[in-house]
Design an enzyme around this catalytic site. Structure first.
Site, PDB file in Angstrom:
ATOM      1  CE1 TYR A  89     -21.701 -27.248  14.090  1.00 22.33           C
ATOM      2  CE2 TYR A  89     -20.550 -25.841  12.537  1.00 22.33           C
ATOM      3  CZ  TYR A  89     -21.732 -26.309  13.087  1.00 22.33           C
ATOM      4  OH  TYR A  89     -22.948 -25.820  12.632  1.00 22.33           O
ATOM      5  CG  ASP A 122     -18.646 -25.676  21.856  1.00 19.79           C
ATOM      6  OD1 ASP A 122     -18.661 -25.498  20.617  1.00 19.79           O
ATOM      7  OD2 ASP A 122     -19.640 -26.064  22.490  1.00 19.79           O
ATOM      8  CE  LYS A 134     -24.566 -31.137  19.759  1.00 19.92           C
ATOM      9  NZ  LYS A 134     -25.163 -31.579  18.496  1.00 19.92           N
TER      10      LYS A 134
HETATM   11  C1  KE4 Z   1     -19.362 -28.735  19.901  1.00 22.19           C
HETATM   12  C2  KE4 Z   1     -20.531 -28.097  19.229  1.00 22.19           C
HETATM   13  N1  KE4 Z   1     -20.734 -26.769  19.376  1.00 22.19           N
HETATM   14  C3  KE4 Z   1     -21.780 -26.149  18.765  1.00 22.19           C
HETATM   15  C4  KE4 Z   1     -22.660 -26.853  17.962  1.00 22.19           C
HETATM   16  C5  KE4 Z   1     -23.808 -26.110  17.315  1.00 22.19           C
HETATM   17  O1  KE4 Z   1     -24.996 -26.432  18.001  1.00 22.19           O
HETATM   18  P1  KE4 Z   1     -26.411 -26.253  17.257  1.00 22.19           P
HETATM   19  O2  KE4 Z   1     -26.501 -24.826  16.750  1.00 22.19           O
HETATM   20  O3  KE4 Z   1     -26.413 -27.249  16.094  1.00 22.19           O
HETATM   21  O4  KE4 Z   1     -27.430 -26.603  18.323  1.00 22.19           O
HETATM   22  C6  KE4 Z   1     -22.493 -28.246  17.767  1.00 22.19           C
HETATM   23  C7  KE4 Z   1     -23.451 -28.999  16.861  1.00 22.19           C
HETATM   24  N2  KE4 Z   1     -23.059 -30.338  16.533  1.00 22.19           N
HETATM   25  C8  KE4 Z   1     -23.567 -30.876  15.281  1.00 22.19           C
HETATM   26  C9  KE4 Z   1     -23.001 -32.287  15.160  1.00 22.19           C
HETATM   27  N3  KE4 Z   1     -21.778 -32.301  14.480  1.00 22.19           N
HETATM   28  C10 KE4 Z   1     -25.067 -30.862  15.221  1.00 22.19           C
HETATM   29  C11 KE4 Z   1     -25.641 -31.632  14.055  1.00 22.19           C
HETATM   30  C12 KE4 Z   1     -25.955 -30.758  12.875  1.00 22.19           C
HETATM   31  O5  KE4 Z   1     -25.178 -29.829  12.561  1.00 22.19           O
HETATM   32  O6  KE4 Z   1     -26.995 -31.045  12.230  1.00 22.19           O
HETATM   33  C13 KE4 Z   1     -21.400 -28.872  18.410  1.00 22.19           C
HETATM   34  O7  KE4 Z   1     -21.167 -30.195  18.256  1.00 22.19           O
END
Ligand code: KE4
Length: 432
Positions: free
Chosen positions: A149, A244, A272
């Site tokens: 993701y 990523d 994060k």
């Molecule tokens: C590897 C990786 N790349 C991009 C993203 C997206 O980041 P954000 O747009 O949520 O800050 C994420 C976001 N992770 C999720 C957890 N599975 C955030 C939690 C959520 O979606 O509420 C990520 O894990």
């Protein structure tokens, strides 16, 4: 022994009201607990390794806001730094020295990052890096991996891992077919599947993007050969390799997963941890590539709150704390003990389980394993995971509400917290 009775009356009331106000009652899908069932726990506050809900229940928190709370929630030093900064204003929309400070900390820690651009989320970092790969190579196609993701930009909602898979939607409505067509999907840890895509799209692939340790299909570790192979393939094909590291960055190691595995990508996305709990994303890499980004170069990308002083302050203080001697050794020690304890407890009661950790990131699947890719992860017993998740909540342990997510520890988690969690797991495995 009968499970402790968890009173969640206030959570239920608030969540009920939220469902009339917010789609699904949340501002991010995974929070709705749809893949584990039961109503979500509404938080009142967090501190250190703990979260406290609106009914007065306390939990040991292994989600940590999905990664940012690596030095512990509401860390006193981070809060002090934010209180001082807030007096000077929260957002300037103009250059500020704090952006240089955090940029230098990132560049010092990650040799492959010679220049960095701050944005406000991991999604924004990944969509920007996708545009940059295309701008730099003049090519349009990108290779990603099933179960990985990279945020919710259109091009990534093609068999994305987190959220979309948990909701069972392999493709999201609203993503143009033309956009999805430019995203090729390979199998994680399967170099042949990548070679096939390159061969079938000769000279058209701008880049490859992956989670260098997967957290969005549950916890899946790459083989070094896989990462090494990707590095060689991208070099040979003139494609950009992007790690990523939004989730792994500064958690897997001080120098990110790329330091842990000794593989150097061309571009890296972050998020994060570098925001320390405030909205920050970032992308960076070789100066030669980053110089394409406006206003240095022609590739446009912008953001009102990018690099704002509050977010920079929280990120700076968090990385400072992580740089103190023993921080990563501590994360490795407590997290290895945690996952080993959970897996022993499961096996003692006849449950199939496979899992592991690297530093403060861990995960397990209720299946025999090993799990090398998302397809393997689909063998996991998600119904059992749902029972386990709810039962652990009743025991005061807050785990990620999906089998297809990773778990996170922090410098605030103690041996006592880990022992209590393992004891709870033992009681739960005896009854689920
Ligand atoms: C590897 C990786 N790349 C991009 C993203 C997206 O980041 P954000 O747009 O949520 O800050 C994420 C976001 N992770 C999720 C957890 N599975 C955030 C939690 C959520 O979606 O509420 C990520 O894990």
């Amino acid at each position: 022994a009968a499970p402790p009775k968890l009173i969640t009356k206030r959570s239920e009331e608030i969540f009920k009201e939220a469902q009339e106000l917010l789609p699904g009652g949340v501002n991010s899908p995974v929070r709705a607990f749809r893949s584990v069932g039961g109503g979500p726990i509404v938080f009142d506050r967090v501190k250190g390794a703990y979260c406290y809900d609106v009914d007065g229940n306390k939990y040991v928190d292994y989600v940590g806001s999905w990664g940012p709370a690596i030095v512990g929630h509401a860390n006193d030093e981070v809060n002090e730094a934010l209180k001082a900064q807030i007096e000077k204003g929260t957002s300037f929309g103009a250059p500020c020295a704090l952006e240089n400070v955090l940029a230098k900390m990132v560049i010092d820690r990650v040799p492959s990052v010679e220049m960095v651009r701050f944005v406000s989320s991991g999604t924004e970092a990944c969509l920007s890096v996708l545009r940059l790969m295309r701008a730099y190579t003049g090519r349009e196609k990108v290779i990603k991996f099933t179960g990985c993701y990279h945020g919710h930009a259109d091009s990534f909602l093609v068999k994305a891992g987190s959220g979309v898979i948990t909701l069972g939607l392999p493709d999201s409505p609203g993503v143009p077919k033309s956009t999805a067509a430019a995203t090729l999907t390979a199998t994680y840890n399967d170099l042949e599947s990548v070679k096939e895509l390159f061969a079938a799209n000769k000279g058209e692939v701008a880049g490859v993007i992956l989670e260098p340790v997967v957290g969005n299909s549950g916890f899946i570790v790459p083989t070094k050969e896989f990462l090494q192979g990707l590095r060689e393939l991208c070099t040979a094909e003139g494609a950009v390799l992007c790690f990523d590291e939004v989730m792994t960055g500064f958690r897997i190691a001080k120098g990110c997963a790329q330091e842990h595995f000794g593989i150097t990508p061309d571009l890296t996305t972050m998020g994060k941890v570098i925001g320390g709990g405030l909205p920050v994303g970032a992308y960076g890499g070789k100066k030669e590539i980053m110089k394409m980004v406006a206003p240095a170069g022609p590739m446009y990308q912008a953001g009102t709150l990018s690099g704002n002083p509050m977010a920079m302050t929280a990120g700076i203080k968090t990385l400072e704390i992580l740089a103190r001697p023993g921080a990563y050794e501590y994360l490795e020690k407590i997290t290895a003990r945690l996952i080993d304890g959970i897996m022993s407890a499961a096996r003692e009661h006849g449950h199939e389980i496979t899992g592991g950790n690297i530093s403060g990131m861990f995960g397990f699947f209720f299946c025999k394993g090993p799990v090398h890719c998302f397809e393997d992860a689909m063998a996991a017993d998600t119904a059992k995971f749902a029972r386990f998740h709810r039962a652990m909540l009743e025991e005061g342990v807050y785990l990620a509400p999906s089998q297809f997510e990773a778990g996170f520890t922090s410098l605030a988690h103690t041996d006592e917290d880990v022992d209590a969690t393992i004891a709870a797991a033992r009681r739960v495995f005896a009854r689920i």
